[in-house]
Design an enzyme around this catalytic site. Structure first.
Site: not given
Ligand code: DGY
Length: 321
Positions: A239, A268, A286
């Site tokens: 993240r 983002e 992402h």
């Molecule tokens: C998640 O599932 O948390 C991812 O970041 C989405 O790709």
């Protein structure tokens, strides 16, 4: 009794929607545009549950605008930092997520980011596309070898372990920090560090694979970057807010960090614009879980969670505090 009614806040893959519509009455956010918190109550009126994605911030205010009838929020993601689980539980709303199914896809992107950063993929590709290749040069586009370099993994959950297995194939010695040692790490000869500081000191490459929590927010800041070897490479597929952008950017400018490979960003899609000006960052938007197979599996897992909830059976993956 009729089908339970679900408010789907985003459009999902076709096969997933097919199953969603077959099993539920669906209120769909058809144009797939981000919704305002003030829209939630209107859309969710008369619904029993929500199927959301990480783009929907379910903080306390948002949760408290939901009608009483909402009893479950099934998120199309493994991460659930966008949901205030305590606030949901206080309203007796169950939260579920989609672990396991995106482990491989995300670990693959971590390797892409690692290689992309180490080998100047972005700068060299840009130069080729812009016609700037010129002649092959003995000293052109030089990057950093991965083999033999120490990889520090911050967060040795499923994804961290999958990154470790892949990196082992690149002949990288593995080090990791986790709340506790992980048995699976032993077969990879991975070395456990009981503090993040000790891990950073040996991380020629650092892969961030921990969740975003109050404890990991801006964990990688100036002071911690300074503990890393000079010219280290930072990779983040977890993240964005785990790293402090202005400190990472400053370190990329001085060369303290030789490069970074980033899939996730604070705020983002509005990323810190300075990243776009730097040649030593490899950036992707992402896409950790973005394969056809994985996105279908994430959707099916969301539906498995909803199905179990409405059948009154144990959820495949319920989030608890
Ligand atoms: C998640 O599932 O948390 C991812 O970041 C989405 O790709």
């Amino acid at each position: 009794m009729g089908k339970p009614k679900i408010f789907a806040t985003r459009r999902f893959p076709a096969e997933v929607e097919k199953r969603l519509y077959a099993s539920y009455d669906v209120v769909m956010n058809d144009n797939d545009q981000p919704l305002d918190i003030s829209d939630y109550a209107r859309y969710a009126d008369g619904c029993d549950g929500l199927m959301i994605s990480p783009t929907e911030k379910m903080d306390r205010t948002a949760i408290n605008t939901l009608p009483e009838s909402i009893k479950i929020i099934s998120t199309f993601s493994v991460g659930y930092d966008h949901i205030d689980v305590a606030a949901a539980n206080a309203r007796d709303i169950t939260i579920s997520n989609t672990p396991d199914v995106l482990t491989d896809a995300t670990a693959d992107i971590a390797m892409l980011c690692m290689l992309g950063a180490a080998r100047q993929a972005q700068a060299s590709e840009k130069s080729l596309r812009e016609g700037g290749w010129g002649r092959w040069m003995p000293s052109g586009y030089l990057g950093t070898h991965m083999s033999g370099k120490r990889l520090g993994i911050l967060g040795m959950g499923n994804i961290g372990q999958a990154v470790a297995r892949r990196a082992k194939g690149f002949d990288m010695p593995i080090h990791y920090h986790n709340r506790r040692p992980v048995e699976e790490a032993n077969v990879l000869d991975a070395i456990y560090h009981d503090s993040i500081e000790s891990l950073l000191a040996v991380s020629d490459f650092l892969s961030i694979n921990c969740p975003l929590t109050d404890n990991t927010h801006h964990l990688i800041n100036k002071d911690r970057i300074n503990l890393m070897p000079d010219g280290a490479i930072l990779v983040n597929t977890a993240r964005g807010p785990v790293i402090k952008d202005i400190d990472v950017i400053a370190a990329l400018k001085t060369g303290k960090l030789a490069a970074a490979g980033l899939d996730v960003f604070e705020g983002e899609p509005n990323i810190n614009p300075e990243y776009l000006t730097l040649d030593n960052v490899f950036l992707v938007p992402h896409i950790g879980s973005a394969t056809y197979e994985t996105r279908n599996d994430m959707g099916f897992k969301c539906l498995d969670n909803l199905d179990a909830f409405f059948a009154g059976t144990k959820l495949p993956s319920q989030v608890s505090l």
